[in-house]
Design an enzyme around this catalytic site. Structure first.
Site, PDB file in Angstrom:
ATOM      1  N   LYS A   1       5.360  -6.230   8.058  1.00  0.00           N
ATOM      2  CA  LYS A   1       4.941  -5.017   7.344  1.00  0.00           C
ATOM      3  C   LYS A   1       6.117  -4.043   7.384  1.00  0.00           C
ATOM      4  CE  LYS A   1       0.751  -3.209   7.724  1.00  0.00           C
ATOM      5  NZ  LYS A   1       0.164  -2.770   6.452  1.00  0.00           N
TER       6      LYS A   1
ATOM      7  N   GLY B   1       0.849  -1.182   0.000  1.00  0.00           N
ATOM      8  CA  GLY B   1       0.000   0.000   0.000  1.00  0.00           C
ATOM      9  C   GLY B   1       0.879   1.224   0.000  1.00  0.00           C
ATOM     10  N   GLY B   2       0.261   2.374   0.186  1.00  0.00           N
ATOM     11  CA  GLY B   2       1.007   3.612   0.156  1.00  0.00           C
ATOM     12  C   GLY B   2       1.994   3.749   1.294  1.00  0.00           C
ATOM     13  N   MET B   3       1.709   3.102   2.415  1.00  0.00           N
ATOM     14  CA  MET B   3       2.549   3.233   3.600  1.00  0.00           C
ATOM     15  C   MET B   3       3.546   2.096   3.769  1.00  0.00           C
ATOM     16  SD  MET B   3       1.994   5.915   5.556  1.00  0.00           S
ATOM     17  CE  MET B   3       0.773   7.218   5.787  1.00  0.00           C
ATOM     18  N   ALA B   4       3.264   0.928   3.199  1.00  0.00           N
ATOM     19  CA  ALA B   4       4.093  -0.224   3.546  1.00  0.00           C
ATOM     20  C   ALA B   4       3.957  -1.342   2.516  1.00  0.00           C
ATOM     21  CB  ALA B   4       3.703  -0.747   4.926  1.00  0.00           C
TER      22      ALA B   4
ATOM     23  N   VAL C   1       3.986  -5.702   2.604  1.00  0.00           N
ATOM     24  CA  VAL C   1       3.790  -6.801   3.546  1.00  0.00           C
ATOM     25  C   VAL C   1       4.401  -8.080   2.976  1.00  0.00           C
ATOM     26  CG1 VAL C   1       2.119  -8.147   4.870  1.00  0.00           C
ATOM     27  CG2 VAL C   1       1.654  -5.738   4.354  1.00  0.00           C
TER      28      VAL C   1
ATOM     29  N   ASP D   1      -9.030   2.964  10.010  1.00  0.00           N
ATOM     30  CA  ASP D   1      -9.004   2.553   8.601  1.00  0.00           C
ATOM     31  C   ASP D   1      -9.734   1.225   8.413  1.00  0.00           C
ATOM     32  OD1 ASP D   1      -8.447   2.972   5.939  1.00  0.00           O
ATOM     33  OD2 ASP D   1      -6.395   2.222   6.036  1.00  0.00           O
TER      34      ASP D   1
END
Length: 271
Positions: free
Chosen positions: A46, A26-29, A31, A139
């Protein structure tokens, strides 16, 4: 000082977590499925993406929140095992759930109401545990709900809520810009759209949208691009089909009420 290169499949973190395969991003991490070589178990790692402001100014705060999140225990919460939030790379180590996401299940079509009712009870109970510990998920969405395989033949999957509190960690320890909105646009509560601080009613609202989507197979707010689309939900509640029956329409209408004080608590949803 140059950041360390981003971890790749085959790398081992902290001489312990061997990255086997990337299973999501995703945008943050990103996995990874990984082997915990110390304990001989499969875990999810993650790895937080570089380029977001680090935690140098608040390591103690970050550690205290990790301790809180790791203390939460419920069958419908993905357990946080370990965290490395100083230095590079930064990563979280969690329980690995070998099952699909609710979003991929919804893509196959609406779920039976009885199955959604079971999911609702499990997820609301998990949220109750989270909220009682002072954490807001921020979220809740179908892709953050994992469907764990049943333990018994012929059983149904159990819903497991992933990333609980991780947005809280990222917001408080890494994202220091005032007014930053954490969450996915399609599931933001009206008060979040207005920039209010996330609170438990926002999670209940998002869960209501997730359950509605599971029952109908369609997002309540499919158009989320632009300010206008986000502001629309301030005056337009989601459409809840009468065909779902009075019990569902009553519950979902209350969960997705525009005013947060009119929504039930997570515990009330379970009951």
């Amino acid at each position: 000082m140059t950041d360390a290169p981003e971890p790749l499949v085959g790398d081992t973190l902290a001489d312990r977590y061997r990255l086997i395969a990337q299973v999501g991003q995703g945008g943050m991490a990103r996995v990874f499925r990984a082997d915990d070589t110390a304990l001989g178990r499969t875990v999810a790692v993650k790895v937080l993406r570089p380029g977001v402001e680090g935690v140098a100014g608040a390591p103690e705060r970050a550690r205290s929140e990790v301790t809180l999140l790791a203390s939460l225990n419920h069958p419908s919460l993905v357990t946080l095992f370990d965290a490395h939030l100083t230095g590079s790379p930064e990563y979280l180590v969690m329980e690995f759930v070998d099952g699909p996401t609710l979003s991929s299940r919804i893509a196959e079509g609406p779920l039976p109401p009885a199955e959604v009712a079971a999911l609702a009870a499990e997820l609301a109970e998990a949220l109750h545990v989270v909220h009682a510990s002072g954490v807001v998920h921020r979220d809740m969405k179908p892709s953050n709900v994992l469907l764990a395989p049943p333990h018994l033949p012929g059983g149904r999957p159990r819903a497991k809520l992933a990333d609980f509190g991780i947005a809280l960690l990222l917001d408080s320890a890494r994202l220091t810009t005032p007014g930053t909105i954490i969450g996915t646009a399609a599931y933001l509560a009206p008060e979040q759209v207005q920039g209010g601080d996330p609170a438990p009613p926002a999670d209940v609202y998002a869960l209501g949208l997730v359950l509605l989507e599971a029952l109908t197979g369609e997002r309540a707010y499919p158009h989320t691009d632009g300010v206008g689309a986000a502001l629309a939900r301030l005056t337009t509640p989601p459409t809840i089909p009468d065909a779902l029956g009075p019990a569902w329409t009553s519950l979902l209408s209350r969960m997705t009420a525009t005013r947060p004080e009119e929504r039930p608590t997570a515990l009330a949803v379970v009951e």
